[in-house]
Enzyme design. Structure first.
Site, short mmCIF file in Angstrom:
data_model
loop_
_atom_site.label_atom_id
_atom_site.label_comp_id
_atom_site.label_asym_id
_atom_site.label_seq_id
_atom_site.Cartn_x
_atom_site.Cartn_y
_atom_site.Cartn_z
CG ASP A 126 -0.61 16.93 -0.47
OD1 ASP A 126 -1.00 16.05 0.37
OD2 ASP A 126 0.42 17.09 -1.14
N GLY A 144 -0.64 15.57 6.74
CA GLY A 144 0.55 14.91 7.34
C GLY A 144 1.47 15.73 7.73
CG HIS A 165 -5.80 13.15 7.80
ND1 HIS A 165 -5.44 13.81 6.54
CD2 HIS A 165 -5.13 12.05 8.08
CE1 HIS A 165 -4.52 12.91 6.15
NE2 HIS A 165 -4.35 11.81 6.95
CB SER A 207 -5.80 9.28 -4.54
OG SER A 207 -4.94 8.46 -3.93
CG LEU A 241 -20.69 24.91 -3.89
CD1 LEU A 241 -19.67 25.64 -5.02
CD2 LEU A 241 -19.71 24.91 -2.69
NE ARG A 274 -0.30 18.18 -4.88
CZ ARG A 274 0.09 17.15 -5.13
NH1 ARG A 274 -0.26 16.70 -5.85
NH2 ARG A 274 0.33 16.29 -4.21
C1 IPE Z 1 -3.93 15.09 2.31
O1 IPE Z 1 -2.79 15.03 3.02
C2 IPE Z 1 -5.01 13.97 2.68
C3 IPE Z 1 -4.74 12.89 2.11
C4 IPE Z 1 -4.05 12.42 0.89
C5 IPE Z 1 -5.79 12.00 2.29
P1 IPE Z 1 -1.61 14.24 3.08
O2 IPE Z 1 -2.09 13.20 4.05
O3 IPE Z 1 -1.34 13.64 1.94
O4 IPE Z 1 -0.43 15.06 3.67
P2 IPE Z 1 1.06 15.06 3.71
O5 IPE Z 1 1.23 15.21 2.07
O6 IPE Z 1 1.63 13.81 3.96
O7 IPE Z 1 1.62 16.41 4.46
C1 IPE Z 2 -3.02 13.51 -3.31
O1 IPE Z 2 -2.21 13.76 -2.45
C2 IPE Z 2 -4.44 13.04 -2.85
C3 IPE Z 2 -5.07 13.78 -2.00
C4 IPE Z 2 -4.98 14.91 -1.56
C5 IPE Z 2 -6.36 13.08 -1.69
P1 IPE Z 2 -1.15 12.59 -2.01
O2 IPE Z 2 -0.56 13.39 -0.90
O3 IPE Z 2 -1.90 11.20 -2.25
O4 IPE Z 2 -0.29 12.79 -3.26
P2 IPE Z 2 1.14 12.18 -3.44
O5 IPE Z 2 1.46 10.81 -3.41
O6 IPE Z 2 2.34 13.25 -2.65
O7 IPE Z 2 1.53 12.49 -5.04
MG MG Z 3 0.12 14.36 0.54
#
Ligand code: IPE
Ligand code: IPE
Ligand code: MG
Length: 264
Positions: free
Chosen positions: A41, A44, A58, A86, A152, A209
């Protein structure tokens, strides 16, 4: 140009390399987790901090995945499960979903030979049938080509949801009950385990996480029952070998009781 800027940020990660060797030496190699799970996570936010489009985050996140897979193969950690997309991530803007799917196909196609050379078995997990056809095809090639690798197991959660996984398992079991193959009394924890996407694999010992949120976001709800958590504010694209080793060292300090008493 933008790629170059992002590359400059990525290269910062190698600066902590000497620390990594020290950390590896302090690890107890006989007590490493057999299965590590990671919620990748913060991509973004990483991009936002640099005023870059989210897709750059990403893409930078893929570099972290590459590095962590490499460390896992070096340390002979048997299973790595990463959350990549997800069942709820479809709610994101279409251009972000498209960029993620494109990146997935690119990663699989570009990395497959290298992953096979390192002995990685690629095991996509989730409701894969809802992914775009080209992504599904690339994943099936990867699964097939890497099926006999044994260093792995890399579970990649794609259109993965802990609740849908349980629903899928319950449905599969209900079909067997209806067909008279098993009776309702035969349903136990082992049978449920055997019908999850992670059938045959040990539960994660350690969940990592990054990016500072303290929640599961529908990840491995069944399997995480007694998993140790390691949370860090570091965003996934900034997460490297050193952070992973720190998580392992911290894990080795934990006292796991599984509901019993110390040393029981
Ligand atoms: C995790 O990074 C990647 C996916 C969920 C696909 P995010 O895209 O959720 O990044 P943040 O949480 O917005 O920073
Ligand atoms: C969890 O991250 C999913 C992935 C990393 C693929 P999200 O960014 O989707 O989770 P929330 O929305 O912050 O809970
Ligand atoms: Mg996220």
């Amino acid at each position: 140009m933008l790629g170059k800027i992002a590359g400059m940020w990525w290269s910062r990660k190698t600066a902590d390399q000497p620390d990594a060797d020290k950390l590896i030496k302090s690890l107890d190699h006989g007590r490493l987790p057999k299965h590590v799970a990671i919620i990748m996570d913060g991509n973004g936010r990483w991009a936002g901090k640099r005023r870059l489009p989210r897709a750059f985050g990403h893409r930078a996140g893929v570099e972290s995945l590459r590095e962590i897979v490499k460390v896992c193969t070096e340390l002979k950690i048997g299973v790595l499960t990463v959350y990549a997309f997800s069942t709820e991530n479809w709610k994101r803007p279409q251009d972000e979903v498209d960029a993620l799917m494109k990146l997935l196909v690119e990663y699989v196609n570009k990395e497959l030979d290298e992953l096979c050379a390192k002995g990685v078995r690629v095991n996509p997990v989730g409701r894969l049938e809802d992914l775009p056809a080209n992504a599904l095809a690339a994943l099936e090639v990867a699964r097939e080509k890497s099926r006999d690798n044994s260093c792995l197991v890399l579970n990649i959660g794609l259109n993965y949801g802990g609740r849908t996984e349980i629903v899928d398992a319950v449905q599969a079991i209900a079909v067997k009950v209806k067909a008279g193959e098993i009776s309702a009394e035969d349903i136990n924890e082992k049978l449920i385990n055997d019908n999850l996407y992670t059938a045959g694999l040990p539960d994660p010992d350690l969940l990592i996480r990054p990016a500072g949120d303290f929640r599961l976001s529908n990840f491995l709800l069944w399997q995480l029952a007694y998993t140790e958590f390691w949370l860090t504010p570091v965003l996934w694209p900034d997460f490297g070998r050193v952070h992973f080793l720190q998580a392992l060292l911290d894990f080795q300090q934990r006292e796991r009781r599984f509901g019993g008493l110390k040393d029981s």
